[in-house]
Scaffold this active site. Structure first.
Site, mmCIF file in Angstrom:
data_model
loop_
_atom_site.group_PDB
_atom_site.id
_atom_site.type_symbol
_atom_site.label_atom_id
_atom_site.label_comp_id
_atom_site.label_asym_id
_atom_site.label_seq_id
_atom_site.Cartn_x
_atom_site.Cartn_y
_atom_site.Cartn_z
ATOM 1 N N ASN A 1 1.218 -10.369 2.998
ATOM 2 C CA ASN A 1 0.785 -11.765 3.115
ATOM 3 C C ASN A 1 1.922 -12.520 3.798
ATOM 4 O O ASN A 1 2.928 -12.837 3.172
ATOM 5 C CB ASN A 1 0.501 -12.347 1.718
ATOM 6 C CG ASN A 1 0.147 -13.825 1.795
ATOM 7 O OD1 ASN A 1 -0.073 -14.366 2.881
ATOM 8 N ND2 ASN A 1 0.091 -14.479 0.640
ATOM 9 N N LYS B 1 1.909 -15.480 4.900
ATOM 10 C CA LYS B 1 1.897 -16.934 4.646
ATOM 11 C C LYS B 1 2.045 -17.675 5.990
ATOM 12 O O LYS B 1 1.482 -17.239 6.981
ATOM 13 C CB LYS B 1 2.970 -17.297 3.621
ATOM 14 C CG LYS B 1 2.858 -16.399 2.374
ATOM 15 C CD LYS B 1 3.706 -16.797 1.216
ATOM 16 C CE LYS B 1 3.470 -15.821 0.062
ATOM 17 N NZ LYS B 1 4.187 -16.180 -1.152
ATOM 18 N N HIS C 1 -5.119 -17.799 -3.760
ATOM 19 C CA HIS C 1 -3.670 -17.607 -3.894
ATOM 20 C C HIS C 1 -3.081 -18.803 -4.637
ATOM 21 O O HIS C 1 -3.532 -19.941 -4.462
ATOM 22 C CB HIS C 1 -3.020 -17.468 -2.508
ATOM 23 C CG HIS C 1 -1.598 -16.996 -2.600
ATOM 24 N ND1 HIS C 1 -0.569 -17.858 -2.888
ATOM 25 C CD2 HIS C 1 -1.054 -15.767 -2.480
ATOM 26 C CE1 HIS C 1 0.559 -17.158 -2.926
ATOM 27 N NE2 HIS C 1 0.297 -15.888 -2.678
ATOM 28 N N GLU D 1 -0.521 -20.486 -4.174
ATOM 29 C CA GLU D 1 -0.055 -21.583 -3.310
ATOM 30 C C GLU D 1 -1.220 -22.474 -2.906
ATOM 31 O O GLU D 1 -1.068 -23.690 -2.784
ATOM 32 C CB GLU D 1 0.687 -21.003 -2.085
ATOM 33 C CG GLU D 1 2.065 -20.501 -2.490
ATOM 34 C CD GLU D 1 2.595 -19.341 -1.677
ATOM 35 O OE1 GLU D 1 2.091 -19.084 -0.568
ATOM 36 O OE2 GLU D 1 3.528 -18.674 -2.166
ATOM 37 N N GLU E 1 -0.697 -11.972 -9.685
ATOM 38 C CA GLU E 1 0.529 -12.575 -9.160
ATOM 39 C C GLU E 1 1.018 -13.660 -10.115
ATOM 40 O O GLU E 1 0.551 -14.808 -10.041
ATOM 41 C CB GLU E 1 0.261 -13.218 -7.790
ATOM 42 C CG GLU E 1 -0.079 -12.232 -6.709
ATOM 43 C CD GLU E 1 0.331 -12.740 -5.323
ATOM 44 O OE1 GLU E 1 0.937 -11.968 -4.584
ATOM 45 O OE2 GLU E 1 0.072 -13.913 -4.998
ATOM 46 N N GLY F 1 8.266 -15.353 -4.740
ATOM 47 C CA GLY F 1 9.349 -15.895 -3.922
ATOM 48 C C GLY F 1 10.613 -16.222 -4.697
ATOM 49 O O GLY F 1 11.488 -16.915 -4.182
ATOM 50 N N SER G 1 7.678 -10.991 -5.702
ATOM 51 C CA SER G 1 9.010 -10.416 -5.479
ATOM 52 C C SER G 1 8.998 -8.885 -5.426
ATOM 53 O O SER G 1 9.918 -8.228 -5.931
ATOM 54 C CB SER G 1 9.995 -10.925 -6.534
ATOM 55 O OG SER G 1 10.120 -12.337 -6.428
#
Ligand code: 13P
Length: 255
Positions: free
Chosen positions: A8, A10, A94, A96, A166, A172, A212
């Site tokens: 991904n 992003k 996701h 985000e 996730e 991250g 991560s």
């Protein structure tokens, strides 16, 4: 079940950077045997990636989609537009998108339905925030997210589904979940799937861990019985690093 490892990207990579990445990763394609590898670039890089990856075993995914097929939806991209570029998978829900763009479970639900009705395979993202984890609410959060996202889907439709666990606090941050916690959460996802679609579905739906993931830790997730792959952010941006990560997963599973 075959491992599925997805990149991904992003909001990273120009067309030129995408071309470089695809050329480099194609050099290593033979080393990815028995692993389903896919790249999810930003929309603008999909045509270039599609041209270069066509005919290879490396597949293409999108990071989001709109639920309508077409219409007056400025700035949006629909399933038919993605299919036109050879896209096979789409990431839905996701964290985000949920946290930064106000995407709630009901949006996730209509996107899931639209993806499947149009023949795209969804990678449905679920996972708890740090605060929810501290409140011991991980299972409750996952259950709610899955219940709403999977509402109205048939067992046949669910066959092509991938669920990415996730945990938001692991994305991250360099602080991956402990493998045993990822296994517990993924087993719980399987339980929800079994209750909803029956036990056959558990053998078809794959669960990825994301947050991560790196070459050094992928092996400890790939060997877990409830996990069949990874959704990778930062470590998927360089072809060498991503190739090494895929090979580490393969090695761990084979040994
Ligand atoms: P990182 O691998 O950078 O933690 O990102 C994970 C992720 O959000 C993949 O979708």
């Amino acid at each position: 079940m075959e491992l599925i490892i997805a990149a991904n990207w992003k909001m990273h990579k120009t067309v030129a950077e995408t071309v470089d990445f695809c050329r480099a990763i194609l050099q290593n394609e033979a080393l990815f045997k028995d692993v389903e590898v896919l790249i999810c670039p930003p929309f603008t890089a999909l045509p270039a990636a599609s041209d270069l990856l066509r005919g290879s075993s490396i597949k293409l995914g999108a990071q989001n989609m709109h639920w309508e097929r077409e219409g007056a939806f400025t700035g949006e991209i629909s399933a038919p537009l993605l299919l036109d570029l050879g896209v096979e998978y789409v990431i839905i829900g996701h964290s985000e998108r949920r946290q930064l763009f106000g995407e709630d479970d009901s949006r996730v639900q209509i996107k899931m339905k639209a993806a499947l009705e149009n023949g795209l395979k969804p990678i449905l993202c679920v996972g708890e925030t740090e605060a929810e984890r501290e409140e011991d609410a991980t299972e409750k959060v996952i259950k709610n997210q899955l219940f709403v996202a999977l509402e109205g889907l048939s067992a046949e439709q669910a066959d092509s589904l991938v669920v990415a666990y996730e945990p938001v606090w692991a994305i991250g941050t360099g602080k991956a979940a402990l493998p045993r916690d990822a296994e517990t959460a993924s087993s719980y996802i399987n339980e929800v799937i079994r209750n909803k679609f029956g036990k056959e579905a558990v053998n078809k739906i794959r669960i990825q861990y994301g947050g991560s993931v790196k070459e050094d830790n992928i092996g400890s997730f790939a060997v877990l019985s409830a996990i069949q792959g990874a959704l990778v952010g930062g470590a998927s941006l360089e072809a060498d690093t991503f190739s090494a990560l895929i090979q580490a997963a393969r090695k761990a599973v084979l040994s």
